[in-house]
Design a protein around this motif. Structure first.
Motif, PDB file in Angstrom:
ATOM      1  N   ASN A   1     -22.079  -6.476   8.899  1.00 23.91           N
ATOM      2  CA  ASN A   1     -21.228  -7.628   9.195  1.00 23.91           C
ATOM      3  C   ASN A   1     -19.903  -7.054   9.713  1.00 23.91           C
ATOM      4  N   LEU A   2     -19.895  -6.713  11.004  1.00 27.14           N
ATOM      5  CA  LEU A   2     -18.760  -5.993  11.588  1.00 27.14           C
ATOM      6  C   LEU A   2     -17.492  -6.840  11.654  1.00 27.14           C
ATOM      7  N   GLU A   3     -17.685  -8.158  11.875  1.00 26.34           N
ATOM      8  CA  GLU A   3     -16.506  -9.051  11.940  1.00 26.34           C
ATOM      9  C   GLU A   3     -15.742  -8.987  10.619  1.00 26.34           C
ATOM     10  N   GLN A   4     -16.504  -9.120   9.539  1.00 30.40           N
ATOM     11  CA  GLN A   4     -15.904  -9.101   8.195  1.00 30.40           C
ATOM     12  C   GLN A   4     -15.244  -7.744   7.913  1.00 30.40           C
ATOM     13  N   LEU A   5     -15.951  -6.674   8.281  1.00 29.10           N
ATOM     14  CA  LEU A   5     -15.431  -5.320   8.051  1.00 29.10           C
ATOM     15  C   LEU A   5     -14.107  -5.123   8.808  1.00 29.10           C
ATOM     16  N   LYS A   6     -14.105  -5.490  10.091  1.00 27.63           N
ATOM     17  CA  LYS A   6     -12.883  -5.315  10.890  1.00 27.63           C
ATOM     18  C   LYS A   6     -11.745  -6.180  10.348  1.00 27.63           C
ATOM     19  N   ASP A   7     -12.096  -7.375   9.923  1.00 30.76           N
ATOM     20  CA  ASP A   7     -11.104  -8.292   9.374  1.00 30.76           C
ATOM     21  C   ASP A   7     -10.466  -7.692   8.113  1.00 30.76           C
ATOM     22  N   ASP A   8     -11.314  -7.181   7.225  1.00 33.47           N
ATOM     23  CA  ASP A   8     -10.808  -6.584   5.972  1.00 33.47           C
ATOM     24  C   ASP A   8      -9.952  -5.348   6.258  1.00 33.47           C
ATOM     25  N   VAL A   9     -10.408  -4.537   7.226  1.00 34.73           N
ATOM     26  CA  VAL A   9      -9.646  -3.330   7.579  1.00 34.73           C
ATOM     27  C   VAL A   9      -8.283  -3.723   8.163  1.00 34.73           C
ATOM     28  N   SER A  10      -8.286  -4.787   8.985  1.00 34.55           N
ATOM     29  CA  SER A  10      -7.006  -5.223   9.580  1.00 34.55           C
ATOM     30  C   SER A  10      -6.047  -5.747   8.503  1.00 34.55           C
ATOM     31  N   LYS A  11      -6.607  -6.173   7.372  1.00 33.66           N
ATOM     32  CA  LYS A  11      -5.756  -6.639   6.256  1.00 33.66           C
ATOM     33  C   LYS A  11      -5.279  -5.473   5.389  1.00 33.66           C
ATOM     34  N   GLY A  12      -5.668  -4.255   5.795  1.00 34.03           N
ATOM     35  CA  GLY A  12      -5.172  -3.083   5.068  1.00 34.03           C
ATOM     36  C   GLY A  12      -6.133  -2.520   4.033  1.00 34.03           C
ATOM     37  N   MET A  13      -7.421  -2.906   4.112  1.00 35.81           N
ATOM     38  CA  MET A  13      -8.380  -2.388   3.127  1.00 35.81           C
ATOM     39  C   MET A  13      -8.430  -0.857   3.171  1.00 35.81           C
ATOM     40  N   TYR A  14      -8.543  -0.251   1.992  1.00 35.73           N
ATOM     41  CA  TYR A  14      -8.648   1.209   1.907  1.00 35.73           C
ATOM     42  C   TYR A  14      -9.592   1.570   0.768  1.00 35.73           C
ATOM     43  N   PHE A  15      -9.926   2.855   0.681  1.00 35.62           N
ATOM     44  CA  PHE A  15     -10.819   3.321  -0.386  1.00 35.62           C
ATOM     45  C   PHE A  15      -9.966   3.998  -1.452  1.00 35.62           C
ATOM     46  N   ASP A  16      -9.862   3.340  -2.586  1.00 34.47           N
ATOM     47  CA  ASP A  16      -9.045   3.845  -3.690  1.00 34.47           C
ATOM     48  C   ASP A  16      -9.919   4.744  -4.553  1.00 34.47           C
ATOM     49  N   SER A  17      -9.664   6.052  -4.488  1.00 32.15           N
ATOM     50  CA  SER A  17     -10.619   6.983  -5.093  1.00 32.15           C
ATOM     51  C   SER A  17      -9.940   8.063  -5.924  1.00 32.15           C
TER      52      SER A  17
ATOM     53  N   PRO B   1       0.815  -1.224   0.000  1.00 29.52           N
ATOM     54  CA  PRO B   1       0.000   0.000   0.000  1.00 29.52           C
ATOM     55  C   PRO B   1       0.848   1.273   0.000  1.00 29.52           C
ATOM     56  N   SER B   2       0.339   2.298  -0.683  1.00 33.96           N
ATOM     57  CA  SER B   2       1.002   3.605  -0.710  1.00 33.96           C
ATOM     58  C   SER B   2       0.714   4.330   0.603  1.00 33.96           C
ATOM     59  N   GLU B   3       1.366   5.483   0.790  1.00 32.94           N
ATOM     60  CA  GLU B   3       1.121   6.294   1.993  1.00 32.94           C
ATOM     61  C   GLU B   3      -0.348   6.702   2.072  1.00 32.94           C
ATOM     62  N   GLU B   4      -0.882   7.056   0.902  1.00 27.67           N
ATOM     63  CA  GLU B   4      -2.279   7.505   0.834  1.00 27.67           C
ATOM     64  C   GLU B   4      -3.220   6.371   1.236  1.00 27.67           C
ATOM     65  N   ALA B   5      -2.893   5.159   0.764  1.00 25.96           N
ATOM     66  CA  ALA B   5      -3.715   3.984   1.092  1.00 25.96           C
ATOM     67  C   ALA B   5      -3.684   3.723   2.600  1.00 25.96           C
ATOM     68  N   LYS B   6      -2.512   3.923   3.205  1.00 29.20           N
ATOM     69  CA  LYS B   6      -2.383   3.703   4.657  1.00 29.20           C
ATOM     70  C   LYS B   6      -3.231   4.716   5.430  1.00 29.20           C
ATOM     71  N   LYS B   7      -3.213   5.964   4.939  1.00 28.20           N
ATOM     72  CA  LYS B   7      -4.020   7.020   5.579  1.00 28.20           C
ATOM     73  C   LYS B   7      -5.515   6.677   5.494  1.00 28.20           C
ATOM     74  N   SER B   8      -5.923   6.219   4.309  1.00 29.01           N
ATOM     75  CA  SER B   8      -7.312   5.839   4.091  1.00 29.01           C
ATOM     76  C   SER B   8      -7.687   4.675   5.004  1.00 29.01           C
ATOM     77  N   ASN B   9      -6.770   3.725   5.157  1.00 30.18           N
ATOM     78  CA  ASN B   9      -7.019   2.565   6.018  1.00 30.18           C
ATOM     79  C   ASN B   9      -7.214   2.993   7.480  1.00 30.18           C
ATOM     80  N   GLU B  10      -6.409   3.958   7.926  1.00 33.94           N
ATOM     81  CA  GLU B  10      -6.550   4.465   9.308  1.00 33.94           C
ATOM     82  C   GLU B  10      -7.921   5.111   9.505  1.00 33.94           C
ATOM     83  N   SER B  11      -8.343   5.850   8.491  1.00 27.90           N
ATOM     84  CA  SER B  11      -9.660   6.492   8.541  1.00 27.90           C
ATOM     85  C   SER B  11     -10.759   5.422   8.587  1.00 27.90           C
ATOM     86  N   LEU B  12     -10.584   4.342   7.823  1.00 28.01           N
ATOM     87  CA  LEU B  12     -11.567   3.251   7.818  1.00 28.01           C
ATOM     88  C   LEU B  12     -11.619   2.534   9.173  1.00 28.01           C
TER      89      LEU B  12
END
Length: 312
Positions: free
Chosen positions: A74-90, A42-53
């Protein structure tokens, strides 16, 4: 992993007015979009987005606890995806009045909401209002107070007609004529706008009796007329009412217009080459323009980059 795309939006008419029950018309703007993603590097921007998520996920957990009847995720799934580094690519510029947080809210609802209302079902007024209420609560995380319209537009990707706070409907808009001389366009002010301070100024102004009177007798009146003219394809009345609206905004919403655009705004009214209005809450970002002759407007605004949104 890459989720479906969610698009930016443009509120053609109704900024601020919809807080006081004016009509509004919001259309999807497919030039910009965003999607949920997970990358290996992930880029710096992606990391920032992930923190916001991460913060957003925590907020949604509280929302679900406080209002379980409104929405569950489905909070379990959401938290799991966020912990894997999910971000909003926009590609949607933030603070530009084209709905960057709205697209993110739509993407999260689409992927994680349980018993979600989908675009494929019969979208009754009740369902649209329910979606708008859910999105309003979700987007409040970003803005403090949200109408829920941006995410609604992004989620459904269809034009939305706002008749009043409790009366919204999906609508069709007259088809574009790409050969037409008339156009709606965006000007980049080059400044990032912040929604919350602008809305606070507006709310403060509402305490003034004269401002409330102007809002009802002029601003809301011309906004409603513009929406009806646009949907009815009555171009002559549309430009006449847009000019009146442009004047009212210049005279009464000065703090929302970046200072270096005050004279550009006035020039449009004086020459009839174009008329400007706020795009979203103002304070920067994009400014929305209407013209009967695109070439004339481009000539008149040659120092600025215009993005054509719609031609007629």
């Amino acid at each position: 992993m890459k989720g479906p795309l969610f698009y930016s939006k443009i509120l053609l008419f109704g900024e601020y007015g919809i807080i006081k029950d004016s009509k509004g018309l919001s259309i999807p703007y497919n030039f910009y979009n965003g999607a949920l993603k997970v990358d290996q590097n992930p880029s710096e921007e992606a990391k920032k987005s992930n923190e916001s998520l991460q913060r957003f996920a925590h907020y949604l957990e509280q929302l679900q606890q406080n209002q379980p009847d409104l929405v569950t995720f489905n909070l379990e799934q959401l938290k799991d995806d966020v912990s894997k580094g999910m971000y909003f690519d926009s590609s949607i510029p933030q603070g530009y009045g084209v709905g960057s947080s709205g697209a993110l809210v739509a993407a999260i609802y689409d992927k994680y909401a349980q018993n979600k209302i989908t675009v494929l079902e019969n979208l009754t007024r009740e369902k649209l209002l329910q979606l708008k209420t859910i999105f309003s609560e979700m987007e409040s995380f970003f803005h403090g107070k949200s109408s829920g319209l941006d995410p609604l537009n992004s989620y459904l990707s269809i034009p939305i007609l706002i008749n009043s706070k409790d009366n919204i409907e999906a609508t069709g808009i007259p088809s574009q004529n790409t050969q037409g001389k008339g156009a709606v366009f965006l000007i980049d002010s080059g400044i990032v706008g912040e929604t919350a301070p602008m809305v606070n100024i507006f709310m403060e102004n509402l305490k003034d009796k004269g401002f409330r009177k102007m809002l009802q007798e002029q601003f809301v009146k011309y906004t409603d007329a513009c929406v009806e003219n646009f949907l009815g394809g009555d171009k002559k009345s549309l430009f006449s009412n847009t000019k009146k609206l442009s004047k009212v905004v210049l005279n009464n919403f000065k703090p929302m217009i970046p200072e270096q655009f005050h004279h550009v705004w006035q020039k449009g009214i004086d020459t009839d080459d174009y008329y400007l209005k706020l795009c979203g809450s103002g304070g920067g970002g994009y400014i929305l323009g209407f013209t009967q002759d695109l070439e004339k407007a481009q000539q008149s605004l040659k120092d600025y980059k215009l993005e054509v949104v719609y031609q007629f």
